[in-house]
Design an enzyme around this catalytic site. Structure first.
Site, PDB file in Angstrom:
ATOM      1  N   ARG A 197      -2.135  -6.384  -8.283  1.00  0.00           N
ATOM      2  CA  ARG A 197      -1.117  -7.428  -8.136  1.00  0.00           C
ATOM      3  C   ARG A 197      -1.386  -8.537  -9.132  1.00  0.00           C
ATOM      4  NH1 ARG A 197      -2.658  -7.934  -1.991  1.00  0.00           N
ATOM      5  NH2 ARG A 197      -4.563  -7.435  -3.084  1.00  0.00           N
ATOM      6  N   SER A 222      -2.585  -7.838   3.071  1.00  0.00           N
ATOM      7  CA  SER A 222      -2.897  -7.665   4.495  1.00  0.00           C
ATOM      8  C   SER A 222      -3.337  -8.979   5.125  1.00  0.00           C
ATOM      9  CB  SER A 222      -4.020  -6.636   4.664  1.00  0.00           C
ATOM     10  OG  SER A 222      -3.627  -5.377   4.185  1.00  0.00           O
ATOM     11  N   LYS A 243     -16.146  -7.885   6.358  1.00  0.00           N
ATOM     12  CA  LYS A 243     -15.236  -8.729   7.104  1.00  0.00           C
ATOM     13  C   LYS A 243     -14.977  -8.125   8.484  1.00  0.00           C
ATOM     14  CE  LYS A 243     -11.963  -7.390   3.406  1.00  0.00           C
ATOM     15  NZ  LYS A 243     -10.707  -7.544   2.735  1.00  0.00           N
ATOM     16  N   HIS A 297       0.840  -1.207   0.000  1.00  0.00           N
ATOM     17  CA  HIS A 297       0.000   0.000   0.000  1.00  0.00           C
ATOM     18  C   HIS A 297       0.878   1.261   0.000  1.00  0.00           C
ATOM     19  CE1 HIS A 297      -3.037  -2.648   2.345  1.00  0.00           C
ATOM     20  NE2 HIS A 297      -3.556  -2.481   1.142  1.00  0.00           N
TER      21      HIS A 297
HETATM   22  P1  ADP Z   1      -9.728  -3.903  -0.392  1.00  0.00           P
HETATM   23  O1  ADP Z   1     -10.388  -4.497   0.810  1.00  0.00           O
HETATM   24  O2  ADP Z   1     -10.480  -2.812  -1.058  1.00  0.00           O
HETATM   25  O3  ADP Z   1      -9.144  -4.920  -1.376  1.00  0.00           O
HETATM   26  P2  ADP Z   1      -7.036  -3.493   0.498  1.00  0.00           P
HETATM   27  O4  ADP Z   1      -6.616  -2.695   1.688  1.00  0.00           O
HETATM   28  O5  ADP Z   1      -6.796  -4.962   0.574  1.00  0.00           O
HETATM   29  O6  ADP Z   1      -8.508  -3.119   0.251  1.00  0.00           O
HETATM   30  O7  ADP Z   1      -6.327  -2.928  -0.808  1.00  0.00           O
HETATM   31  C1  ADP Z   1      -6.500  -1.613  -1.253  1.00  0.00           C
HETATM   32  C2  ADP Z   1      -5.898  -1.467  -2.632  1.00  0.00           C
HETATM   33  O8  ADP Z   1      -4.492  -1.702  -2.567  1.00  0.00           O
HETATM   34  C3  ADP Z   1      -6.415  -2.462  -3.674  1.00  0.00           C
HETATM   35  O9  ADP Z   1      -6.438  -1.804  -4.925  1.00  0.00           O
HETATM   36  C4  ADP Z   1      -5.383  -3.547  -3.676  1.00  0.00           C
HETATM   37  O10 ADP Z   1      -5.353  -4.240  -4.910  1.00  0.00           O
HETATM   38  C5  ADP Z   1      -4.131  -2.721  -3.471  1.00  0.00           C
HETATM   39  N1  ADP Z   1      -3.039  -3.498  -2.897  1.00  0.00           N
HETATM   40  C6  ADP Z   1      -3.068  -4.289  -1.814  1.00  0.00           C
HETATM   41  N2  ADP Z   1      -1.860  -4.861  -1.588  1.00  0.00           N
HETATM   42  C7  ADP Z   1      -1.039  -4.392  -2.573  1.00  0.00           C
HETATM   43  C8  ADP Z   1       0.330  -4.630  -2.937  1.00  0.00           C
HETATM   44  N3  ADP Z   1       1.075  -5.478  -2.249  1.00  0.00           N
HETATM   45  N4  ADP Z   1       0.828  -3.977  -4.001  1.00  0.00           N
HETATM   46  C9  ADP Z   1       0.034  -3.145  -4.720  1.00  0.00           C
HETATM   47  N5  ADP Z   1      -1.254  -2.901  -4.462  1.00  0.00           N
HETATM   48  C10 ADP Z   1      -1.787  -3.520  -3.406  1.00  0.00           C
END
Ligand code: ADP
Length: 172
Positions: A98, A136, A44, A20
């Site tokens: 990703r 995450s 969740k 992120h």
């Molecule tokens: P959500 O619950 O909306 O998927 P996340 O917090 O998991 O929220 O992710 C927010 C954004 O960050 C999404 O677009 C996700 O694809 C992106 N993201 C999560 N992890 C990574 C990573 N390791 N590299 C690049 N983008 C990421």
């Protein structure tokens, strides 16, 4: 002068990872003002509360070398993403992508959002090679099983995860 380009980077950020952080710092090159939208996510059960996730992001955003002078705000939201986007005056939704795993979900979401509001574009930033596999969900799993997550999250976040697990275990 042209209107400032405002972008929203929405997510759950439970917790914020190096993946992120990479997207956030690269997004500062794309927009003039970045609003990180932290979703309540009723779907969740979160590991960290909404307030904690917002606090952690605010802390981490302060560490970003922001050469472009882009203003970065962190704001919680619990309404429809597109309503939040319009509320903050953004024209762009930023998402990280990703490998192939994210594609189908992101493709559908971008399509739905384009229907909801054709004046807002979704822009994808490809995950950096070194962050492709960071999620995450896995960070929490690894930490719960006693693994070292310090390569996946900023140091302050690793410490917060440790504290949370210690209180969880004490209560168990
Ligand atoms: P959500 O619950 O909306 O998927 P996340 O917090 O998991 O929220 O992710 C927010 C954004 O960050 C999404 O677009 C996700 O694809 C992106 N993201 C999560 N992890 C990574 C990573 N390791 N590299 C690049 N983008 C990421």
């Amino acid at each position: 002068m042209a209107e400032p380009r405002i972008g929203v980077y929405p997510g759950t950020f439970d917790p914020v990872t190096n993946g992120h952080m990479d997207i956030i710092s690269r997004a500062t090159h794309v927009v003039d003002r970045l609003v990180i939208g932290v979703a309540v996510n009723t779907g969740k059960e979160p590991f960290f509360s909404l307030d904690e996730r917002v606090d952690m992001l605010r802390e981490q955003v302060g560490t970003i070398a922001n050469g472009d002078g882009t203003r970065i705000d962190v704001r919680p939201f619990n309404n429809l993403l597109m309503h939040f986007v319009v509320e903050v005056g953004a024209k762009v939704i930023l998402r990280g992508l990703r490998a192939v795993s994210d594609f189908e979900y992101e493709f559908q979401m971008a399509g739905m959002n384009a229907r909801l509001n054709p004046h807002v574009e979704t822009v994808f930033l490809m995950a950096s090679e070194s962050h492709q596999f960071i999620a995450s969900r896995f960070v929490k799993e690894v930490a719960r099983l006693g693994g070292d997550v310090s390569h996946f999250v900023p140091p302050g976040i690793a410490a917060r995860i440790g504290e949370r697990l210690a209180t969880e275990n004490a209560g168990a």
